[in-house]
Write a protein that holds these residues in place. Structure first.
Motif, PDB file in Angstrom:
ATOM      1  N   HIS A 125       0.804  -1.220   0.000  1.00 55.55           N
ATOM      2  CA  HIS A 125       0.000   0.000   0.000  1.00 55.55           C
ATOM      3  C   HIS A 125       0.841   1.276   0.000  1.00 55.55           C
ATOM      4  N   VAL A 126       2.002   1.226   0.630  1.00 57.16           N
ATOM      5  CA  VAL A 126       2.847   2.415   0.751  1.00 57.16           C
ATOM      6  C   VAL A 126       4.301   2.009   0.543  1.00 57.16           C
ATOM      7  N   ASN A 127       4.996   2.754  -0.302  1.00 57.64           N
ATOM      8  CA  ASN A 127       6.410   2.492  -0.524  1.00 57.64           C
ATOM      9  C   ASN A 127       7.196   2.706   0.772  1.00 57.64           C
ATOM     10  N   PRO A 128       8.182   1.857   1.058  1.00 58.29           N
ATOM     11  CA  PRO A 128       8.947   2.008   2.295  1.00 58.29           C
ATOM     12  C   PRO A 128       9.509   3.408   2.521  1.00 58.29           C
ATOM     13  N   SER A 129       9.948   4.077   1.467  1.00 56.74           N
ATOM     14  CA  SER A 129      10.503   5.421   1.651  1.00 56.74           C
ATOM     15  C   SER A 129       9.429   6.404   2.118  1.00 56.74           C
ATOM     16  N   MET A 130       8.188   6.218   1.641  1.00 56.90           N
ATOM     17  CA  MET A 130       7.102   7.096   2.062  1.00 56.90           C
ATOM     18  C   MET A 130       6.616   6.746   3.466  1.00 56.90           C
ATOM     19  N   VAL A 131       6.708   5.480   3.841  1.00 51.41           N
ATOM     20  CA  VAL A 131       6.460   5.091   5.224  1.00 51.41           C
ATOM     21  C   VAL A 131       7.442   5.814   6.130  1.00 51.41           C
ATOM     22  N   ASN A 132       8.711   5.765   5.760  1.00 57.53           N
ATOM     23  CA  ASN A 132       9.748   6.403   6.561  1.00 57.53           C
ATOM     24  C   ASN A 132       9.523   7.912   6.658  1.00 57.53           C
ATOM     25  N   LEU A 133       9.134   8.525   5.550  1.00 57.36           N
ATOM     26  CA  LEU A 133       8.896   9.967   5.525  1.00 57.36           C
ATOM     27  C   LEU A 133       7.793  10.352   6.510  1.00 57.36           C
ATOM     28  N   ALA A 134       6.696   9.602   6.481  1.00 60.00           N
ATOM     29  CA  ALA A 134       5.578   9.912   7.377  1.00 60.00           C
ATOM     30  C   ALA A 134       5.940   9.640   8.826  1.00 60.00           C
ATOM     31  N   TYR A 135       6.529   8.484   9.087  1.00 61.78           N
ATOM     32  CA  TYR A 135       6.868   8.132  10.469  1.00 61.78           C
ATOM     33  C   TYR A 135       7.830   9.154  11.075  1.00 61.78           C
ATOM     34  N   LYS A 136       8.890   9.479  10.367  1.00 62.92           N
ATOM     35  CA  LYS A 136       9.888  10.401  10.902  1.00 62.92           C
ATOM     36  C   LYS A 136       9.313  11.811  11.065  1.00 62.92           C
ATOM     37  N   SER A 137       8.284  12.138  10.278  1.00 59.24           N
ATOM     38  CA  SER A 137       7.672  13.453  10.389  1.00 59.24           C
ATOM     39  C   SER A 137       6.964  13.636  11.728  1.00 59.24           C
ATOM     40  N   ASN A 138       6.347  12.561  12.242  1.00 58.93           N
ATOM     41  CA  ASN A 138       5.645  12.675  13.522  1.00 58.93           C
ATOM     42  C   ASN A 138       5.449  11.301  14.142  1.00 58.93           C
ATOM     43  N   PRO A 139       6.511  10.727  14.710  1.00 57.07           N
ATOM     44  CA  PRO A 139       6.430   9.357  15.240  1.00 57.07           C
ATOM     45  C   PRO A 139       5.418   9.195  16.372  1.00 57.07           C
ATOM     46  N   ASN A 140       5.135  10.252  17.111  1.00 57.19           N
ATOM     47  CA  ASN A 140       4.201  10.137  18.235  1.00 57.19           C
ATOM     48  C   ASN A 140       2.745  10.060  17.796  1.00 57.19           C
ATOM     49  N   LYS A 141       2.468  10.349  16.531  1.00 62.97           N
ATOM     50  CA  LYS A 141       1.090  10.286  16.031  1.00 62.97           C
ATOM     51  C   LYS A 141       0.896   9.171  15.001  1.00 62.97           C
ATOM     52  N   CYS A 142       1.923   8.395  14.745  1.00 59.45           N
ATOM     53  CA  CYS A 142       1.842   7.300  13.783  1.00 59.45           C
ATOM     54  C   CYS A 142       1.221   6.070  14.440  1.00 59.45           C
ATOM     55  N   VAL A 143       0.192   5.506  13.799  1.00 65.11           N
ATOM     56  CA  VAL A 143      -0.479   4.304  14.293  1.00 65.11           C
ATOM     57  C   VAL A 143      -0.446   3.251  13.191  1.00 65.11           C
ATOM     58  N   LEU A 144       0.293   2.176  13.409  1.00 64.07           N
ATOM     59  CA  LEU A 144       0.308   1.098  12.422  1.00 64.07           C
ATOM     60  C   LEU A 144      -1.042   0.391  12.406  1.00 64.07           C
ATOM     61  N   GLU A 189      10.581   1.442  19.803  1.00 60.06           N
ATOM     62  CA  GLU A 189       9.991   2.582  19.099  1.00 60.06           C
ATOM     63  C   GLU A 189       8.893   2.126  18.146  1.00 60.06           C
ATOM     64  N   ALA A 190       9.126   1.011  17.465  1.00 59.87           N
ATOM     65  CA  ALA A 190       8.134   0.504  16.516  1.00 59.87           C
ATOM     66  C   ALA A 190       6.877   0.019  17.237  1.00 59.87           C
ATOM     67  N   ILE A 191       7.058  -0.658  18.357  1.00 63.75           N
ATOM     68  CA  ILE A 191       5.915  -1.174  19.110  1.00 63.75           C
ATOM     69  C   ILE A 191       5.042  -0.043  19.647  1.00 63.75           C
ATOM     70  N   LYS A 192       5.631   1.090  19.931  1.00 65.92           N
ATOM     71  CA  LYS A 192       4.862   2.244  20.422  1.00 65.92           C
ATOM     72  C   LYS A 192       3.718   2.608  19.468  1.00 65.92           C
ATOM     73  N   THR A 193       3.922   2.383  18.165  1.00 64.61           N
ATOM     74  CA  THR A 193       2.933   2.810  17.178  1.00 64.61           C
ATOM     75  C   THR A 193       1.642   2.005  17.231  1.00 64.61           C
ATOM     76  N   CYS A 194       1.690   0.778  17.725  1.00 68.25           N
ATOM     77  CA  CYS A 194       0.454  -0.015  17.775  1.00 68.25           C
ATOM     78  C   CYS A 194       0.092  -0.410  19.204  1.00 68.25           C
ATOM     79  N   THR A 195       0.674   0.297  20.172  1.00 72.55           N
ATOM     80  CA  THR A 195       0.278   0.124  21.574  1.00 72.55           C
ATOM     81  C   THR A 195      -0.056   1.500  22.154  1.00 72.55           C
ATOM     82  N   ASN A 196       0.966   2.241  22.574  1.00 76.04           N
ATOM     83  CA  ASN A 196       0.743   3.555  23.178  1.00 76.04           C
ATOM     84  C   ASN A 196       0.008   4.508  22.242  1.00 76.04           C
TER      85      ASN A 196
END
Length: 445
Positions: A280-299, A360-367
């Motif tokens: 659904h999303v190219n890895p580079s665009m995943v990285n762009l979104a995540y790094k832009s705001n990791p505290n609001k990213c929800v996998l 850090e990755a687990i934070k996205t689908c827990t916290n």
């Protein structure tokens, strides 16, 4: 004598950090996390030795269309009482199976449909607290107030606006979804396109009166209307990049909202769902979104009911879905029709693509997931008072077992043959690390 369980010889993941060699305690009566008792001699203690593995909160999947052959939208006005009973049995079995992936709670997602479907299925998704299957956190209603230009695989004949001539937008909303009680009792999230007539006015009703989450999705909206939606109470974006205009450096669109400077504070920036399946999303665009705001990213998985089934052609309403390994698309098109990747695999993908730690990755689908739907006092954290829903992981990032309200289950995620790097350099050996607030560490001291 009161009974407690002590998880020991383990490392805890919470708040995006690794707490090494730290015990965790659970009250066996309430099945909630408690602080270490001051006098352990007053308790009957069950000790669970995790042999150096990692304990994290159970995963939360806020967008999931179906699992193990079960389509969460698959009831209608023609469904008999026996059909409903069979659907409930199927639902219970599928939710037990999905627990094996490490997801302990989810928002069953109902895609665009007619009113009779919502009347039949939504009561089944009432918020639950069970020890033998995934919990429902309330349904995620994805449509039918969406834009036909970004319909994806949603059936266009179900689409509606919220601005009829003969009634109010609120009346239309309640008519479609089966009434106020059906929404309040059984729903968590509503995804709608803010440019659809009436939706901007409905956002405060959805978020304040009904106390639900409003999310932008399947939309052709521009950046400015997106800002109006945030001002009106929008707190989420559904599967970022997908079913929305793509960002341009002079026209940021919906994607530009994830870190816009035009809100009063970072707290008001919307959470955004991200599908990390590599399709659904190219890895580079995943990285762009995540790094832009990791505290609001929800996998999210955006899983379809064909997950776990063999390759082939499958009828879905009046459409044919083609399943080819990790891809689902509408027959004769390149339109994607949901995803097939488990949440633990999405976590490992994010680690690799963004070069981040397991914690850090687990934070996205827990916290982050719990915060996004206002459940951080109950789920998604290792705080005192949170449910004893845990995943146990090895040091390659695979789920080895699951605890649901303290009850142990086997994992379907174990794979020791794939070598994924696990970065733990940000782990805290001292639980009194000044960067962690006392309310976040009180449960693990």
């Amino acid at each position: 004598m009161s009974s407690i369980t002590r998880f020991t010889n383990c490392h805890l993941i919470d708040n995006g950090k690794l707490y090494q060699n730290t015990d965790l305690y659970v009250d066996n009566n309430t099945q909630k996390i408690i602080a270490k008792p001051s006098n352990l001699n007053q308790y009957e203690i069950t000790v669970i030795d995790l042999k150096g593995e990692i304990l994290a909160p159970g995963f939360i999947d806020i967008q999931n269309n179906g699992i193990y052959g079960l389509n969460f939208s698959n009831l209608n006005s023609n469904s008999t009482e026996e059909d409903i009973k069979e659907f409930k049995r199927f639902y219970k079995d599928a939710m037990k199976k999905y627990l094996s992936t490490g997801v302990t709670s989810l928002c069953p997602t109902v895609t665009s449909n007619f009113p009779d479907v919502y009347t039949k299925v939504l009561p089944i998704y009432k918020k639950s607290r069970l020890n033998n299957q995934c919990d429902s956190l309330g349904a995620h209603l994805e449509g039918p107030f969406i834009n036909k230009e970004k319909k994806g695989c949603h059936p266009i004949e179900t689409f509606v606006d919220a601005n009829p001539k003969d009634k109010s937008p609120e009346s239309k909303l309640l008519e479609i979804y089966g009434g106020e009680k059906n929404l309040i009792d059984n729903v968590c999230i509503i995804t709608a396109a803010p440019e659809i007539p009436g939706i901007l006015d409905l956002i405060p009703i959805i978020t304040k009166k009904l106390n639900l989450i409003y999310s932008i999705g399947h939309t052709m909206t521009d950046y400015n209307i997106g800002l109006q939606a945030i001002d009106n109470g929008c707190t989420m974006i559904t599967h970022l990049y997908n079913a929305m205009p793509q960002p341009h450096h002079r026209d940021a669109g919906v994607v530009g909202l994830i870190n816009t400077p035009e809100v009063s504070s970072e707290r008001n920036l919307p959470y955004f769902g991200l599908i990390c399946d590599g399709v659904h999303v190219n890895p580079s665009m995943v990285n762009l979104a995540y790094k832009s705001n990791p505290n609001k990213c929800v996998l999210v998985t955006d899983a379809m009911h064909l997950i776990g089934l063999s390759n082939g052609s499958y009828k879905w309403d009046n459409q044919i879905i083609i399943k080819e390994d990790d891809r689902l698309y509408l027959k004769g098109t390149q339109t994607l029709a949901g995803a097939l990747t488990t949440l633990p695999q999405c976590i490992r993908n994010l680690m690799k693509w963004s070069n981040i730690s397991l914690q850090e990755a687990i934070k996205t689908c827990t916290n982050n997931a719990a915060d996004s739907i206002g459940l951080s006092s109950e789920k998604g954290f290792l705080n005192i008072g949170c449910d004893a829903d845990f995943v146990i992981l090895n040091h390659k990032g695979f789920v080895t077992k699951i605890f649901k309200l303290g009850k142990e289950f086997k994992s379907s995620d174990i794979n020791y043959d794939i070598d994924y790097p696990i970065y733990v350099e940000n782990g805290n050996k001292n639980n009194n690390d000044k960067g962690v607030s006392s309310d976040r560490i009180s449960a693990v001291l």
